[in-house]
Design a protein around this motif. Structure first.
Motif, PDB file in Angstrom:
ATOM      1  N   ASP A 180      40.922  46.340  44.282  1.00  0.00           N
ATOM      2  CA  ASP A 180      41.492  45.526  43.220  1.00  0.00           C
ATOM      3  C   ASP A 180      41.862  44.166  43.788  1.00  0.00           C
ATOM      4  O   ASP A 180      42.618  44.080  44.768  1.00  0.00           O
ATOM      5  CB  ASP A 180      42.730  46.197  42.623  1.00  0.00           C
ATOM      6  CG  ASP A 180      42.378  47.144  41.495  1.00  0.00           C
ATOM      7  OD1 ASP A 180      41.807  46.669  40.499  1.00  0.00           O
ATOM      8  OD2 ASP A 180      42.664  48.352  41.609  1.00  0.00           O
ATOM      9  N   ILE A 181      41.322  43.131  43.174  1.00  0.00           N
ATOM     10  CA  ILE A 181      41.662  41.771  43.569  1.00  0.00           C
ATOM     11  C   ILE A 181      42.046  40.988  42.314  1.00  0.00           C
ATOM     12  O   ILE A 181      41.863  41.458  41.191  1.00  0.00           O
ATOM     13  CB  ILE A 181      40.503  41.065  44.299  1.00  0.00           C
ATOM     14  CG1 ILE A 181      39.312  40.907  43.346  1.00  0.00           C
ATOM     15  CG2 ILE A 181      40.104  41.804  45.562  1.00  0.00           C
ATOM     16  CD1 ILE A 181      38.244  39.987  43.883  1.00  0.00           C
ATOM     17  N   GLY A 182      42.560  39.777  42.511  1.00  0.00           N
ATOM     18  CA  GLY A 182      42.887  38.940  41.367  1.00  0.00           C
ATOM     19  C   GLY A 182      43.152  37.509  41.791  1.00  0.00           C
ATOM     20  O   GLY A 182      43.504  37.243  42.944  1.00  0.00           O
ATOM     21  N   LEU A 183      42.974  36.602  40.862  1.00  0.00           N
ATOM     22  CA  LEU A 183      43.272  35.198  41.118  1.00  0.00           C
ATOM     23  C   LEU A 183      44.715  34.902  40.742  1.00  0.00           C
ATOM     24  O   LEU A 183      45.170  35.297  39.667  1.00  0.00           O
ATOM     25  CB  LEU A 183      42.318  34.301  40.327  1.00  0.00           C
ATOM     26  CG  LEU A 183      40.847  34.433  40.740  1.00  0.00           C
ATOM     27  CD1 LEU A 183      39.952  33.596  39.845  1.00  0.00           C
ATOM     28  CD2 LEU A 183      40.655  34.036  42.196  1.00  0.00           C
ATOM     29  N   PRO A 184      45.475  34.225  41.606  1.00  0.00           N
ATOM     30  CA  PRO A 184      46.898  33.974  41.352  1.00  0.00           C
ATOM     31  C   PRO A 184      47.106  33.195  40.050  1.00  0.00           C
ATOM     32  O   PRO A 184      46.402  32.206  39.789  1.00  0.00           O
ATOM     33  CB  PRO A 184      47.332  33.149  42.570  1.00  0.00           C
ATOM     34  CG  PRO A 184      46.312  33.431  43.625  1.00  0.00           C
ATOM     35  CD  PRO A 184      45.030  33.663  42.903  1.00  0.00           C
ATOM     36  N   THR A 185      48.067  33.651  39.259  1.00  0.00           N
ATOM     37  CA  THR A 185      48.262  33.113  37.911  1.00  0.00           C
ATOM     38  C   THR A 185      49.747  33.015  37.589  1.00  0.00           C
ATOM     39  O   THR A 185      50.530  33.881  37.969  1.00  0.00           O
ATOM     40  CB  THR A 185      47.575  34.031  36.873  1.00  0.00           C
ATOM     41  OG1 THR A 185      46.204  34.213  37.229  1.00  0.00           O
ATOM     42  CG2 THR A 185      47.662  33.455  35.474  1.00  0.00           C
ATOM     43  N   PHE A 186      50.118  31.973  36.857  1.00  0.00           N
ATOM     44  CA  PHE A 186      51.444  31.861  36.259  1.00  0.00           C
ATOM     45  C   PHE A 186      51.359  32.237  34.777  1.00  0.00           C
ATOM     46  O   PHE A 186      50.339  32.007  34.127  1.00  0.00           O
ATOM     47  CB  PHE A 186      51.981  30.426  36.339  1.00  0.00           C
ATOM     48  CG  PHE A 186      52.376  29.962  37.715  1.00  0.00           C
ATOM     49  CD1 PHE A 186      52.837  30.850  38.664  1.00  0.00           C
ATOM     50  CD2 PHE A 186      52.297  28.617  38.046  1.00  0.00           C
ATOM     51  CE1 PHE A 186      53.202  30.423  39.927  1.00  0.00           C
ATOM     52  CE2 PHE A 186      52.668  28.164  39.300  1.00  0.00           C
ATOM     53  CZ  PHE A 186      53.117  29.069  40.249  1.00  0.00           C
ATOM     54  N   GLY A 187      52.473  32.739  34.249  1.00  0.00           N
ATOM     55  CA  GLY A 187      52.584  32.949  32.806  1.00  0.00           C
ATOM     56  C   GLY A 187      51.641  33.997  32.256  1.00  0.00           C
ATOM     57  O   GLY A 187      51.195  33.886  31.107  1.00  0.00           O
ATOM     58  N   MET A 188      51.329  35.032  33.039  1.00  0.00           N
ATOM     59  CA  MET A 188      50.406  36.040  32.556  1.00  0.00           C
ATOM     60  C   MET A 188      50.897  36.648  31.240  1.00  0.00           C
ATOM     61  O   MET A 188      52.066  36.977  31.102  1.00  0.00           O
ATOM     62  CB  MET A 188      50.208  37.134  33.618  1.00  0.00           C
ATOM     63  CG  MET A 188      48.889  37.891  33.458  1.00  0.00           C
ATOM     64  SD  MET A 188      48.674  39.200  34.686  1.00  0.00           S
ATOM     65  CE  MET A 188      48.679  38.265  36.197  1.00  0.00           C
ATOM     66  N   HIS A 189      49.997  36.753  30.292  1.00  0.00           N
ATOM     67  CA  HIS A 189      50.225  37.267  28.941  1.00  0.00           C
ATOM     68  C   HIS A 189      50.923  36.264  28.030  1.00  0.00           C
ATOM     69  O   HIS A 189      51.314  36.592  26.913  1.00  0.00           O
ATOM     70  CB  HIS A 189      50.971  38.603  28.940  1.00  0.00           C
ATOM     71  CG  HIS A 189      50.151  39.723  29.477  1.00  0.00           C
ATOM     72  ND1 HIS A 189      50.472  41.055  29.283  1.00  0.00           N
ATOM     73  CD2 HIS A 189      48.993  39.730  30.197  1.00  0.00           C
ATOM     74  CE1 HIS A 189      49.579  41.826  29.871  1.00  0.00           C
ATOM     75  NE2 HIS A 189      48.661  41.041  30.430  1.00  0.00           N
ATOM     76  N   SER A 190      51.103  35.027  28.513  1.00  0.00           N
ATOM     77  CA  SER A 190      51.510  33.948  27.630  1.00  0.00           C
ATOM     78  C   SER A 190      50.314  33.510  26.797  1.00  0.00           C
ATOM     79  O   SER A 190      49.154  33.807  27.139  1.00  0.00           O
ATOM     80  CB  SER A 190      52.029  32.757  28.446  1.00  0.00           C
ATOM     81  OG  SER A 190      52.209  31.613  27.631  1.00  0.00           O
TER      82      SER A 190
END
Length: 433
Positions: A393-403
């Motif tokens: 499992d990987i992911g790109l760093p994000t702010f405000g997820m589900h905003s």
């Protein structure tokens, strides 16, 4: 593909994908343009060596794959996975609500949406309509109103003096969009028929039978920040990963059988006919390797990179992170780890990914949720548990997820794309000697 061109294509993809149906249609268009052949699940498949194919289910999930060689049990798959859905507001079946002088829409919250972010936004409607033609056929068509036709106004602070001390939104009473005043005639089904005629002039519509429609923010995706360091958009979780995986598949050199799976309904648990917790992926893989013995061999020579957004360290809320596992934006993709298997990463899959990233001189970060906080999950553990494929499992760093609008780095997606291209070309994954 260089960074500027990549980000331009990304912004375009986000703009044309307001719903999972539209995201799937957009990916389908890209695949057809590159010579991929569409397969129909209800028909017999003939797979040729060197072929490129894709198949959709429910118009909202897609699997695309390349088979440079057909000995899949010996080569295994290089798989990339993401999801097409995002938290949103969906119209209820009886959506027309008339109250206090306004025509409004009854909506249901889909997934874990940050509801307050939907207030005071310019909203439109998109999705799928199923209709009956004047010839008696039942067909489905995608629609997108494009223009801002709805809004959910906030309540003035004068009427809610505690708004800045903690603010909740009642999803039944306080999130209904306003369309127009009651002095204007309004019938939802007539509006939908009108939109169908506008988008499909040759379609003889008799009646609208049903629909799956969502509201979305019309503000387009954009590069923001003093130096354009960030991308701000709706639905980055998880169309960002869908786009990266699609581009990596299209630009792979076809040295190994490669596969992209983008499924719907992750935000609500993935349990559906077209979700990761359903049979879609396994149905496809077993049709490609029908021999049970060879199917297991293929899975154990395969690897899945499950890509879903990760929580970046927010400078205003740093205490929400384990300080040793606090990813930064524009510092590379994040390996996601959880001891309770909320993520499917293990030491071997993480090591393989780290080795591939190092070959691209691409930074790698790691995320573990604070031990006193609950951890989210992804399609990774579900897919790994369904078909037995080793997974990271990987992911790109994000702010405000589900905003309604999320923020990610304008360099991270391009770096991950390059790593995934190299991943599709990877030979043996790990030695068992």
């Amino acid at each position: 593909m260089e960074l500027t061109h990549f980000n331009d294509d990304l912004l375009s993809f986000l703009h044309t994908s307001p719903t999972p149906f539209h995201a799937t249609a957009t990916m389908k268009k890209h695949l057809l343009a590159q010579g991929f052949v569409e397969l129909i699940e209800s028909e017999e498949w003939v797979i040729d060596e060197g072929g490129q194919y894709f198949v959709t289910r429910n118009d909202s999930s897609l699997i695309a794959f390349t088979v440079p060689q057909l000995n899949l049990n010996q080569l295994g798959w290089r798989m990339m996975g993401a999801h097409t859905d995002s938290p949103c507001l969906k119209l209820k079946p009886n959506a027309q609500v008339d109250r206090f002088g306004f025509h409004q829409l009854g909506v249901e919250v889909y997934g874990g949406a940050l509801l307050h972010t939907w207030l005071d936004r310019d909203l439109s409607i998109a999705g799928r309509i199923t209709l009956k033609t004047q010839g008696g056929e039942i067909v489905s068509r995608l629609v997108d109103f494009v223009d801002p036709i709805a809004v959910i106004p906030n309540l003035a602070i004068h009427l809610n003096r505690q708004a800045n001390e903690g603010f909740s939104v009642n999803p039944q009473e306080e999130i209904l969009p306003i369309l127009c005043g009651v002095e204007n005639e309004f019938d939802l089904h007539e509006l939908l028929k009108s939109q169908l005629k506008k988008q499909y002039p040759a379609l003889a519509v008799d009646s609208v039978l049903d629909f799956e429609l969502s509201l979305y923010d019309t503000q387009p995706a954009a590069l923001v920040g003093l130096h354009k360091e960030y991308i701000c958009s709706a639905r980055l979780d998880n169309l960002l990963s869908c786009f990266v995986g699609l581009k990596a598949l299209l630009d792979s050199k076809e040295q190994r059988p490669s596969l992209l799976v983008c499924t719907d309904h992750e935000e609500i648990g993935s349990l559906s006919a077209c979700g990761a917790n359903g049979p879609f992926l396994e149905d496809v893989l077993r049709r490609l390797t029908p021999n049970p013995e060879q199917y297991v061999q293929a899975m154990q020579r395969s690897m899945l990179v499950s890509a879903d957004n990760a929580h970046a360290l927010h400078p205003n809320y740093a205490h929400k992170h384990d300080k040793l596992h606090a990813p930064a934006i524009n510092k590379g993709a994040v390996i996601k780890v959880n001891a309770n298997q909320r993520y499917a990463t293990n030491s071997e899959t993480a090591s393989i990914y780290r080795d591939i990233a190092a070959q691209e001189n691409y930074e790698v970060q790691c995320f573990v949720v604070r031990s006193d906080m609950a951890c989210g999950s992804t399609i990774g553990p579900i897919t790994s548990g369904e078909i037995g494929v080793p997974t990271i499992d990987i992911g790109l760093p994000t702010f405000g997820m589900h905003s309604i609008r999320e923020l990610a780095g304008s360099h991270d997606a391009y770096g991950l794309y390059k790593v995934l291209v190299r991943f599709t070309q990877r030979g043996d994954l790990i030695s068992r000697v």
